[in-house]
Each structure stands twice: as C-alpha cells, then as structure tokens.
Scaffold this motif. Structure first.
Motif, PDB file in Angstrom:
ATOM      1  N   THR A 175       0.845  -1.194   0.000  1.00 50.18           N
ATOM      2  CA  THR A 175       0.000   0.000   0.000  1.00 50.18           C
ATOM      3  C   THR A 175       0.881   1.246   0.000  1.00 50.18           C
ATOM      4  O   THR A 175       2.102   1.167   0.175  1.00 50.18           O
ATOM      5  N   VAL A 176       0.259   2.397  -0.179  1.00 47.98           N
ATOM      6  CA  VAL A 176       1.014   3.655  -0.147  1.00 47.98           C
ATOM      7  C   VAL A 176       1.541   3.933   1.254  1.00 47.98           C
ATOM      8  O   VAL A 176       2.448   4.751   1.433  1.00 47.98           O
ATOM      9  N   GLY A 201       2.543  -5.826  14.409  1.00 44.37           N
ATOM     10  CA  GLY A 201       1.679  -4.737  14.826  1.00 44.37           C
ATOM     11  C   GLY A 201       1.328  -3.796  13.693  1.00 44.37           C
ATOM     12  O   GLY A 201       1.882  -3.852  12.607  1.00 44.37           O
ATOM     13  N   VAL A 202       0.373  -2.891  13.961  1.00 46.27           N
ATOM     14  CA  VAL A 202       0.013  -1.808  13.046  1.00 46.27           C
ATOM     15  C   VAL A 202      -0.129  -0.558  13.905  1.00 46.27           C
ATOM     16  O   VAL A 202      -0.095  -0.615  15.131  1.00 46.27           O
ATOM     17  N   GLU A 203      -0.282   0.573  13.248  1.00 50.84           N
ATOM     18  CA  GLU A 203      -0.556   1.789  14.002  1.00 50.84           C
ATOM     19  C   GLU A 203      -1.927   1.665  14.666  1.00 50.84           C
ATOM     20  O   GLU A 203      -2.752   0.860  14.242  1.00 50.84           O
ATOM     21  N   PRO A 204      -2.184   2.423  15.711  1.00 53.05           N
ATOM     22  CA  PRO A 204      -3.496   2.332  16.385  1.00 53.05           C
ATOM     23  C   PRO A 204      -4.637   2.449  15.384  1.00 53.05           C
ATOM     24  O   PRO A 204      -4.544   3.150  14.386  1.00 53.05           O
ATOM     25  N   ALA A 205      -5.697   1.719  15.657  1.00 56.26           N
ATOM     26  CA  ALA A 205      -6.836   1.692  14.733  1.00 56.26           C
ATOM     27  C   ALA A 205      -7.428   3.079  14.516  1.00 56.26           C
ATOM     28  O   ALA A 205      -8.039   3.339  13.493  1.00 56.26           O
ATOM     29  N   SER A 206      -7.238   3.987  15.477  1.00 57.36           N
ATOM     30  CA  SER A 206      -7.784   5.325  15.325  1.00 57.36           C
ATOM     31  C   SER A 206      -7.160   6.048  14.140  1.00 57.36           C
ATOM     32  O   SER A 206      -7.717   7.009  13.612  1.00 57.36           O
ATOM     33  N   ALA A 207      -5.944   5.570  13.708  1.00 52.67           N
ATOM     34  CA  ALA A 207      -5.294   6.195  12.555  1.00 52.67           C
ATOM     35  C   ALA A 207      -5.924   5.744  11.249  1.00 52.67           C
ATOM     36  O   ALA A 207      -5.639   6.319  10.204  1.00 52.67           O
ATOM     37  N   TRP A 208      -6.741   4.731  11.319  1.00 52.92           N
ATOM     38  CA  TRP A 208      -7.357   4.196  10.115  1.00 52.92           C
ATOM     39  C   TRP A 208      -8.829   4.605  10.064  1.00 52.92           C
ATOM     40  O   TRP A 208      -9.560   4.448  11.037  1.00 52.92           O
ATOM     41  N   ARG A 254      -7.858   5.853   4.596  1.00 45.85           N
ATOM     42  CA  ARG A 254      -7.097   6.612   5.591  1.00 45.85           C
ATOM     43  C   ARG A 254      -6.832   8.014   5.052  1.00 45.85           C
ATOM     44  O   ARG A 254      -6.396   8.176   3.911  1.00 45.85           O
ATOM     45  N   ALA A 255      -7.091   8.993   5.901  1.00 43.60           N
ATOM     46  CA  ALA A 255      -6.794  10.401   5.571  1.00 43.60           C
ATOM     47  C   ALA A 255      -7.362  10.796   4.209  1.00 43.60           C
ATOM     48  O   ALA A 255      -6.719  11.476   3.417  1.00 43.60           O
TER      49      ALA A 255
END
Length: 418
Positions: A175-176, A201-208, A254-255
């Motif tokens: 992905t980008v 792991g991934v970044e916190p779900a709130s970032a998605w 995202r974003a």
C-alpha cells in the motif's frame, strides 16, 4: 502487450538450510574421528581389516563433505548477483554428484561380491564381525545426528508465519502506507482475518478510517468482514466459514485516501502428496542421509551374512549379501539421479500445481498461452506465464490470482491481447 514481475529477492534456500549445514558438518567430524581411530588402531595392532574399514570411512566422509560444502557455498553466495536465480539449486547439484558416487560404490561392491562368488576367499570372522558392528554403530549415530528428530514438515491446523504450509493463508499487500499482511488466522481460535504489518503490529486503529474485506466464493456468494482494533493487529469481527477458498477484496481508507486490493485464498492441502513433497524436498540433505542409511543397511546385511557364514560354513552367503547391498544402493542412487537431474534440467516441477495455475488463470475469455514452471530451490518455484485475453487487464490482475500459491517465489506475467 504488457508484462510484470513480482517484487522479490533471489534467496531461494530451504528454511532449515543453516540447521542442515550444521548437522552435516557434525557427521563429517564424527566420521573423520572414527576414520583416524580405525587407521591408527589398525596400523598399531596390525589389522588390515580395520585399516580397510577406516579407508572406507574416508570415502563416506568425502561424500558428506560435498553436501556440507554445497550448503556453505550456497549460504555465503545466496545474494551474489552473478547467480540469476540464486544458489538454491546448488544443493540439487551436490545431490546429483553424491548420487553418481553412490552408483560407483554400488558397482564396486557388486564387482567385488561377484568376484568372491566365483573365487571364494577365507574370512577372519573374529575381526570382521566386530568391525561391521562398529561401522553400524557409527552409521546409526550419523543418522541420528542428521535427523535430530526434525521431520522436515510441521503438521497441524495452525499456521505460524514463515512456515511453508502456513504461507497458504498469508497474503502480502503493498500500500502507499507501506506493506501490510492479510491472513486467515486460526491457531487455536475460530478463523478470522487479521491485518498487520508482518512484524507484529500496526498503528493504532484510530489512525485508520476503515478496513473491510469482501469475499466472493466459487459459487458466487459474497460476505463482508469488518475489522476492530486488537492492539497489535486489526481483526475481523465475523468468523470465516470453511472452506477458505475465495477471492477477497480488501478496502483500506485513511486520511481521505482509499485503496482497493484483490487477493485470492485457496483451501490448502493438509495432505503431503508426492508433487508437493518433491517441491519442498532438500535433495542435498536427502543425499547425505541416503549415504548414511545405505551404509547402515549394508552393515546390517554384512553382519547377518558373516554370522550365517560362521555358523553354517556358508562362505557364499557373504558375497551374496554384497550383491543384495549393491542392488539396494543402486536403486537409491537411481532415485536421486532421476529427481535431481530433472531439477537441473528445469523440468516441470509440479504437474498438479501447473494444472491449478491454468484453472486459476483461464476463464472469462482468458487463455493461458504459455507456462514455464521450474524449481529454484527447496520450497521455491519459478513461473513464467503468458496470458491471452480479449479484455483490458494488466499483469497485476493475474498476479493477484497467482498470489494464492505460496510456493511461487519468482513470477513473471506477460499479457497479450487475443
């Protein structure tokens, strides 16, 4: 016409390459020490038979040395750009060489046995039997060191990362935001999708803003899977029903940016059919083990022949046993030559997989115009596919269809308008 190649490295070594290398060197040290002990002991005590067995042990160690050097060279030069497809085949070359040596040993044993059948010679049973028992003990110890309780495959329904069988339900997505891993996780829990970065792991779900997966099965049925944050990964709320064979559409938002990725999952085969076994087989390790087992089998036959000859005076049974041993070794040698020779000549590595690749790519007017499938190393296959299609599809479309086959480590796709 368009073509594309999966991003990849060229390290096509077996997962247990370094472990097998250490085991082989350990057996060489054992054989070397026994060889020196026998030759020195035979010289000190005037035993020609002991010296002869020590020299035989030297040929045994020499054959294993081929396997050990092949392991070491392949590991050290795994990333050498001079090797277009890596050094994974070096083990097969070493296995082929060892098979030739085995065939020569079988011929020598057979020649000597036939000579003794025609012209019997007296046997010193008090020396020959203990030496044969000693040789058997060394071979059993060597086989134990080589095997070490490692069966070469992991059984069970769980699928940890990195194992050949577990990769059947793990898909990498670029992905980008960087590479992500979508997997069907079912290790002791009901099967669910997990999305993470492959490192735990991934970044916190709130970032998605959102991640969903929609599956489409061969019968046309669809199902939507939503994800929740589990800390180290995102996990689908819904369980995945069996069988795990479907096309999956992964949506990541995202974003303000949304990406879609198409991946395919195939219900993995829990059995170990012959084509799959040959794909993952380490022929270098197999050749080393065959050397040891062949020597042990001959030792058992020799001991039995010597005991019968001493008990009943059947001097002819000792060379007869030699003929049987030569035939056994020749049979194993032929199997090694056949399998390794096929790999060195780039024969189709897996007929069953070739059929499934054709089934996966053909349909909706698409036709598989050409397919080359060959082995790059233990558990690694290379493939060149040429697809003729009336539709406007790029190579990435067909790459996604091939992503279900975990053994394909080097794939080139060519798309031709029909």
């Amino acid at each position: 016409m368009s073509s594309d190649t999966l991003a990849h490295g060229h390290v096509f070594l077996a997962p247990g390459h370094e472990r097998s290398e250490r085991k082989t060197w350990a057996v060489i040290w054992l054989c070397g020490l026994m060889m020196v002990a026998e030759i020195v002991g035979g010289t000190m005590f005037g035993s020609v038979a002991l010296i002869a067995d020590g020299l035989h042990m030297s040929t045994h160690a020499g054959a294993l040395l081929i396997a050990a050097l092949a392991y070491t060279y392949a590991r050290r030069h795994a990333t050498d750009p001079r090797f277009s497809f890596g050094t994974g085949k070096l083990g097969d070359l070493a296995g082929f060489t060892s098979a030739i040596i085995l065939a020569m040993i079988a011929l020598l044993i057979g020649y000597e046995a036939v000579s003794r059948l025609l012209s019997p010679v007296p046997i010193n049973f008090n020396q020959a039997i203990p030496i044969a028992i000693f040789g058997l003990a060394v071979n059993v110890a060597s086989a134990w060191l080589l095997s070490g309780g490692d069966h070469g495959h992991h059984h069970g329904h769980g699928h940890p990362h990195g194992e050949a069988e577990g990769e059947d339900e793990v898909r990498r997505v670029d992905t980008v935001w960087g590479p992500l891993v979508l997997e069907v996780f079912e290790d002791g829990v009901p099967p669910r999708f997990r999305l993470h970065d492959g490192l735990g792991g991934v970044e916190p779900a709130s970032a998605w803003m959102g991640a969903t997966v929609e599956t489409q099965r061969p019968d046309g049925s669809r199902q939507l899977f939503r994800f929740v944050d589990r800390g180290a990964y995102l996990e689908s709320i819904e369980e995945i029903p069996e069988p795990h064979e479907f096309d999956a559409s992964l949506s990541i938002s995202r974003a303000g940016l949304e990406e879609f990725h198409e991946v395919s999952f195939e219900e993995h085969d829990h059995g170990h059919g012959e084509p799959n076994a040959k794909t993952h087989r380490d022929n270098n390790f197999r050749a080393a083990l065959v050397h040891v087992i062949a020597d042990a089998a001959v030792s058992v036959l020799v001991i039995a022949g010597l005991i019968l000859a001493r008990q009943f005076g059947w001097l002819w049974i000792d060379p007869l046993v030699g003929v049987v041993g030569a035939l056994v070794i020749a049979n194993w040698s032929f199997g090694l030559i056949r399998d390794t020779g096929a790999i060195l000549l780039d024969m189709n590595a897996d007929g069953s997989l070739a059929k499934r690749i054709r089934e996966a790519l053909e349909g909706d007017g698409d036709r598989l115009a050409d397919l080359h499938l060959w082995r790059l190393g233990p558990g690694h296959l290379g493939a060149i596919v040429s697809v003729s299609t009336p539709a406007t599809r790029d190579a990435g479309f067909y790459r996604a269809k091939l992503s279900r086959f975990g053994a394909l480590s080097h794939v080139t796709v060519e798309v031709r308008p029909s």
